[in-house]
Each structure stands twice: as C-alpha cells, then as structure tokens.
Design an enzyme around this catalytic site. Structure first.
Site, mmCIF file in Angstrom:
data_model
loop_
_atom_site.group_PDB
_atom_site.id
_atom_site.type_symbol
_atom_site.label_atom_id
_atom_site.label_comp_id
_atom_site.label_asym_id
_atom_site.label_seq_id
_atom_site.Cartn_x
_atom_site.Cartn_y
_atom_site.Cartn_z
ATOM 1 N N GLU A 1 -2.836 8.176 1.162
ATOM 2 C CA GLU A 1 -1.495 7.508 0.863
ATOM 3 C C GLU A 1 -2.213 6.036 0.611
ATOM 4 O O GLU A 1 -2.748 5.481 1.315
ATOM 5 C CB GLU A 1 -0.757 7.275 2.237
ATOM 6 C CG GLU A 1 -0.136 8.643 2.739
ATOM 7 C CD GLU A 1 0.882 9.142 1.955
ATOM 8 O OE1 GLU A 1 1.285 8.336 0.719
ATOM 9 O OE2 GLU A 1 1.164 10.478 1.919
ATOM 10 N N GLU B 1 3.228 13.014 3.346
ATOM 11 C CA GLU B 1 3.435 12.865 4.839
ATOM 12 C C GLU B 1 4.952 12.877 5.045
ATOM 13 O O GLU B 1 5.892 12.366 4.159
ATOM 14 C CB GLU B 1 2.888 11.685 5.170
ATOM 15 C CG GLU B 1 1.441 11.645 5.116
ATOM 16 C CD GLU B 1 0.824 10.367 5.773
ATOM 17 O OE1 GLU B 1 -0.294 10.542 6.360
ATOM 18 O OE2 GLU B 1 1.257 9.246 5.708
HETATM 19 P P1 NAP Z 1 -7.753 -1.218 3.291
HETATM 20 O O1 NAP Z 1 -8.610 -2.394 2.940
HETATM 21 O O2 NAP Z 1 -8.175 0.098 2.297
HETATM 22 O O3 NAP Z 1 -8.062 -0.769 4.948
HETATM 23 C C1 NAP Z 1 -7.503 0.356 5.348
HETATM 24 C C2 NAP Z 1 -8.203 0.743 6.417
HETATM 25 O O4 NAP Z 1 -9.173 1.081 6.047
HETATM 26 C C3 NAP Z 1 -8.589 -0.249 7.757
HETATM 27 O O5 NAP Z 1 -8.487 0.277 8.755
HETATM 28 C C4 NAP Z 1 -9.843 -0.751 7.266
HETATM 29 O O6 NAP Z 1 -10.787 -1.284 7.850
HETATM 30 C C5 NAP Z 1 -10.256 0.694 6.900
HETATM 31 N N1 NAP Z 1 -11.533 0.936 6.043
HETATM 32 C C6 NAP Z 1 -12.050 0.013 4.932
HETATM 33 N N2 NAP Z 1 -13.180 0.450 4.308
HETATM 34 C C7 NAP Z 1 -13.610 1.584 5.093
HETATM 35 C C8 NAP Z 1 -14.459 2.305 5.026
HETATM 36 N N3 NAP Z 1 -15.566 2.215 4.089
HETATM 37 N N4 NAP Z 1 -14.794 3.737 6.168
HETATM 38 C C9 NAP Z 1 -13.589 3.699 6.772
HETATM 39 N N5 NAP Z 1 -12.544 2.732 6.767
HETATM 40 C C10 NAP Z 1 -12.691 1.868 6.198
HETATM 41 O O7 NAP Z 1 -6.281 -1.501 3.233
HETATM 42 P P2 NAP Z 1 -5.219 -2.519 3.923
HETATM 43 O O8 NAP Z 1 -5.628 -3.963 3.081
HETATM 44 O O9 NAP Z 1 -5.673 -2.648 5.597
HETATM 45 O O10 NAP Z 1 -3.821 -2.107 3.679
HETATM 46 C C11 NAP Z 1 -3.364 -2.452 2.392
HETATM 47 C C12 NAP Z 1 -3.229 -1.219 1.651
HETATM 48 O O11 NAP Z 1 -2.824 -0.154 2.000
HETATM 49 C C13 NAP Z 1 -2.427 -1.400 0.249
HETATM 50 O O12 NAP Z 1 -3.160 -1.036 -0.808
HETATM 51 C C14 NAP Z 1 -1.358 -0.713 0.398
HETATM 52 O O13 NAP Z 1 -0.480 -0.039 -0.736
HETATM 53 C C15 NAP Z 1 -1.888 0.529 1.178
HETATM 54 N N6 NAP Z 1 -0.851 1.372 1.913
HETATM 55 C C16 NAP Z 1 -0.328 2.597 1.389
HETATM 56 C C17 NAP Z 1 0.663 3.356 2.120
HETATM 57 C C18 NAP Z 1 0.999 4.554 1.608
HETATM 58 O O14 NAP Z 1 1.434 5.336 2.437
HETATM 59 N N7 NAP Z 1 0.745 4.896 0.339
HETATM 60 C C19 NAP Z 1 1.044 2.755 3.260
HETATM 61 C C20 NAP Z 1 0.652 1.680 3.886
HETATM 62 C C21 NAP Z 1 -0.436 0.779 3.142
HETATM 63 P P3 NAP Z 1 -11.270 -2.682 7.925
HETATM 64 O O15 NAP Z 1 -10.218 -3.719 7.443
HETATM 65 O O16 NAP Z 1 -12.081 -3.040 8.938
HETATM 66 O O17 NAP Z 1 -12.195 -2.473 6.513
#
Ligand code: NAP
Length: 494
Positions: free
Chosen positions: A265, A473
């Site tokens: 997602e 989901e």
């Molecule tokens: P993110 O930077 O991609 O981080 C999401 C999660 O991934 C965090 O727990 C992060 O931990 C972890 N992560 C990062 N790099 C990783 C790696 N190499 N291996 C394993 N885990 C890793 O996203 P965010 O800034 O938290 O959230 C915003 C994004 O989520 C937006 O793009 C939003 O559109 C998307 N989102 C999508 C949905 C959907 O249902 N489509 C819903 C909600 C949010 P760290 O921060 O420690 O790196």
C-alpha cells in the site's frame, strides 16, 4: 474524557502505562544491546518516552518466535481466532481514550481524529473476526467426469509487516486482523515516530488471549538492517508494507529472493475533480475531508484540485473560507482541528512545495507560511492558478495545502488526473450519472470517491494500481491476501 484538553499529569500517566520493550514470543524485553530510541511530541519537540531499539538479532528472534507460533495459530479453530479478534475489538473501545491520547501525543492529530482512528482500526478487528469463520473451499467434478477437485484455503504462513506513522493503529490492524483471522503469525515494525500506539495495541491483543508469538512487535531505527534479514530468511512467506513507493519497491526486490507473497500500500497523488454541474457545497464538504483528514498526511489525501471554470471562483472562495477558519494547535487542546506535521522533514517538504508553486505563478488565497516553532505547524493553505507542472501536482504534499488548477472540460480533468505514476484514489464531484460512470471507468486508480471525500472503510477493498501498490486490504478480498489455495486431485472410479 470525551474531548481534548488534557493535563500534563494525565498525559504522563497514560504514557507511563505503555510498555517500552520489544514484544517477542509474548514477552516484553529490552533490545539485545540495550539501545533505546526517543519518541517525540511533534507539537512541542519534547521527548515523550524512549522505546527499545532492536538489533538485527532481535529481529531474527522475533522471526523465530513467529515461526514457532505458526502451527498453533493455523490449527486453532476459526471460531477461537474470531473470538480473540472480537475481544480485542471490545478492549480497544474500553481503552479508546487512552489510546487516542497516546496517538495524539506521538503523531499530532487532534484528539477527536485520533478517537476516529481507534474506531476505524477497531472495525478491522470486528470485520475480520466475522471473516475468520467464513473461509471456504470447493469441490468440483472434473470436466471429463473422471476425477474430483478439492480446494482448500490455508494460511499463507508467517507474515512481515512494516507500517508508517500517519495512521499508527489502523495501518497495523488492517494487516494484523486478517492475518490472525486466516491463521498467520506475524512480526510488525511500526514507524519510529509512532511506536507507542502499536506497543499498546500488542498489550491489547495479549489481554484478548492471543497466544504468545502470534504477534511480535519490534521497534527499530535501523529499519533496513533489521528487516532485510527477516525478509530474505525464507521462514516468512508474506510481506505486507504500507509506506512510500521507493521503500515499497526496495522491499519488493528483497521479497523476490525467496518469492514471498507481497502486498504493498504505497504513495498516492489523488486528484479532486469538481465539474461544472457539481453541487459545490457538497464538494466543499468532501474537499474538507479529503484534504484535511489527518492534516493532509494521508495517502488518500486530495493532492490536486481540478475545478471546471464555471465553478472555480465559487469553489476556491468557499474552500479558502473553510480552511482559514480551522484552528491550528496541539491536538490535545480543546477545539483544535489541525495538529502539527510529523517532523521537521515533513514540514520542510510542504514549505518547499508551496514556495515552488508560488515561484511559478500560483497565488496564495489563505495560509502559505509555516508557523514559528516549537512544533511543526503549517496552516491550512489554498493556492489558486497553480501551474500544471508545479511539483505540488506531481509529489505527495502530505500537508494541509490545497492547490487548485482550472480545467475547461471533463476530458481535460480526466487527462490531468491520470497524468501521474500513482493510482490510489481519485475524487469526482458531478450530478450527471453518465458523466460519473464515464469518469469512474476511465480514472486509473484502485479507488474512486464519487461525490464523497472519504473512501476508507474496513468492509471495502482498499488499494491502488500503478505505483500505488499491489493487493487489497479490507473488504471480502482482504483475507485472500493471507490464504493460499491448495488443490487436491482425487481419483474417482464411480
Ligand atoms: P516510509 O518512509 O516508506 O516508511 C514506512 C515504513 O517503512 C516505516 O516504518 C519505515 O521505517 C520503514 N522503512 C523504511 N525503509 C525501510 C527498509 N529499507 N526496510 C524496512 N522498512 C523500512 O513512509 P512514511 O513516510 O512513514 O509514510 C508515508 C508514506 O506512506 C506516504 O507515501 C503515504 O502515501 C504512504 N501510505 C500509504 C498508504 C496506503 O494504504 N496506500 C497508507 C498510509 C501511508 P523508518 O522510518 O525507520 O525508515
């Protein structure tokens, strides 16, 4: 507590009750090297609490615990799995005020919205408690009449979950609930900004009677270092990730190693189209939800407004009035509608995107300037005459900014909406049924809000196309992501 306005003493009491360790095999424990990481209040910049910071070895312990618990949860009677989920649903409602306060403190959203998220998150528990007892199979006569086909649906196995900070509880229950319903053990890594809500939820599931090891929670700042060995190990059979598209692509590559099932997602870039026959007041109501839910920090947030010329003046004026009237502040304060953004990086991105649009000719109708600290506050902002090539129209804003671009036709709106690599959701306002269906069929997204600004519902299939993700989901299909279909060919001699 039905509204916000908390005291420091009450906040401390709620914070003190949250476990801070890793939850592995049903036990709370410190990280292997004793490391901890700080959780900050984005409204003040102050440290709320420290939680364990897992090492890669802790991650492998969590995998071993989930692997050991897998046969037990797979063999548990569906009714029993269902009842654990249902008890957890009840407990979330009993603890709703404390959970919502915790969420507001670590994530920033206003208390009323945090309560809304606890309710939304709980609905995944209730929905999948109902789905757990409806997993079916099949029996079929082969076309040649010689054999019989039996199909059995079985749990996919150990799952790995990674979730973002914007919906700290719901993005977790949307994965954990169907996994338990299907009979899968899992490991979840919440985002480092918002681990407290997930840790409190692990306690809820434990109190609801979930057997040890079926859910394991690891908090870690070295997300890649801890998660990659788990994904590449082979004992986990599925990964489900919610977060940004670049990280999702990386995890998909890692999952390819052992061919894990993958649900992703990812990011969105939702358009909000208002055609000239729309009910403008209804469109304003929808826009306020689609734009301002979660301060605009939602993958479903309306990112680009395409408004037909005949109604653009009225729509822009009314939206600016509504946005300008919102109260910005710490989410615990009475009457606050807009909390802080998650962190400095998130705030800087919004500032940069608005500056880029203004430099390219956009006009600020309301808002447009970040508040001085402490905290990461940005006011509700409306921009008009936004050039099509502004970065705002191509990148996720993740903030309370509504950029409005005028369009002259339905086709122009449709082309603009589809001109993105993302395909999560689009919103359309029109009173013409034919127009609505034509647009709905031609928009490239997994979801469409037609005359509504809210699509999220646990009973509906949530997910995107293109670079917004894989799989769905929730809804009737949500549990399928956690089941394998096994086919047994049976010789039959009549
Ligand atoms: P993110 O930077 O991609 O981080 C999401 C999660 O991934 C965090 O727990 C992060 O931990 C972890 N992560 C990062 N790099 C990783 C790696 N190499 N291996 C394993 N885990 C890793 O996203 P965010 O800034 O938290 O959230 C915003 C994004 O989520 C937006 O793009 C939003 O559109 C998307 N989102 C999508 C949905 C959907 O249902 N489509 C819903 C909600 C949010 P760290 O921060 O420690 O790196």
């Amino acid at each position: 507590m039905s509204s916000a306005a908390t005291t420091a003493d009450h906040e401390r009491k709620v914070l003190d009750a949250v476990p801070t360790g890793l939850f592995i095999g049903g036990q709370w424990r410190a990280s292997g090297n004793g490391a901890t990481t700080k959780v900050e209040d984005p409204a003040t910049g102050e440290v709320l609490k420290e939680v364990a910071d897992a090492t890669p070895e802790d991650g492998m312990d969590a995998l071993a615990a989930a692997h050991a618990a897998q046969p037990g949860i797979a063999a548990m009677a569906p009714r029993e799995r269902s009842e654990i989920l249902r008890r957890a649903y009840d407990l979330l409602h009993e603890r709703i005020d404390d959970l919502a306060l915790l969420m507001t403190l670590e994530m920033g959203k206003p208390f009323a919205e945090a309560k809304g998220e606890v309710v939304y998150a709980s609905e995944f528990l209730r929905w999948f408690s109902e789905e757990a007892v409806r997993i079916d199979g099949g029996y079929q006569v082969a076309p040649n009449g010689q054999t019989r086909f039996l199909t059995i649906r079985q749990p996919v196995g150990v799952c790995v979950f990674v979730t973002p900070w914007n919906f700290p509880l719901a993005m977790g229950t949307r994965k954990i609930a169907p996994a338990i319903a299907a009979g899968c053990a899992s490991i979840i890594k919440p985002a480092p900004q918002t681990p407290l809500t997930m840790l409190a939820f692990a306690q809820v599931l434990s109190d609801a009677g979930l057997p040890d090891g079926v859910l394991n929670v690891i908090t870690a700042t070295d997300a890649g270092g801890v998660m990659e060995p788990i994904i590449r190990d082979g004992r986990a059979r599925k990964i489900s990730f919610t977060g940004s598209t670049p990280v999702g692509k990386k995890l998909l590559e890692q999952a390819a190693d052992k061919v894990l099932r993958a649900s992703l997602e990812l990011g969105g870039n939702a358009s909000f189209v208002v055609l000239d026959d729309a009910d403008v007041d209804a469109a304003i109501e929808g826009a306020m939800v689609a734009k301002m839910r979660n301060m605009g920090e939602a993958c479903t947030a309306a990112n680009r407004f395409y408004v037909q010329r005949g109604v653009v003046e009225e729509f822009s004026r009314k939206l600016a009035e509504r946005m300008g009237a919102l109260k910005v502040g710490r989410g615990t304060e009475e009457g606050v509608n807009v909390g802080p953004l998650i962190d400095r990086k998130g705030l800087d991105k919004v500032v940069d995107l608005v500056a880029d649009a203004v430099a390219n000719g956009a006009s600020v109708t309301v808002g447009g300037k970040a508040q001085d600290g402490p905290g990461y506050f940005y006011p509700p902002t409306v921009l008009t005459d936004v050039p099509a090539d502004s970065r705002l129209n191509h990148e996720e804003i993740f903030g309370p900014v509504a950029p409005i671009t005028v369009v002259d036709s339905e086709q122009e709106a449709l082309d603009a909406a589809n001109a993105t690599e993302f395909g999560l959701v689009n919103y359309v306002y029109t009173r013409d049924l034919n127009r609505a269906l034509r647009i709905a069929e031609n928009l490239e997204s997994g979801m469409i809000g037609l005359n509504t600004g809210l699509v999220s519902n646990p009973a509906a299939p949530f997910g995107g196309v293109k670079e917004s993700g894989l799989g769905r989901e929730g809804g009737n299909v949500g549990i399928d992501e956690f089941l394998e279909t096994k086919y047994v060919a049976i010789g039959f001699s009549g």
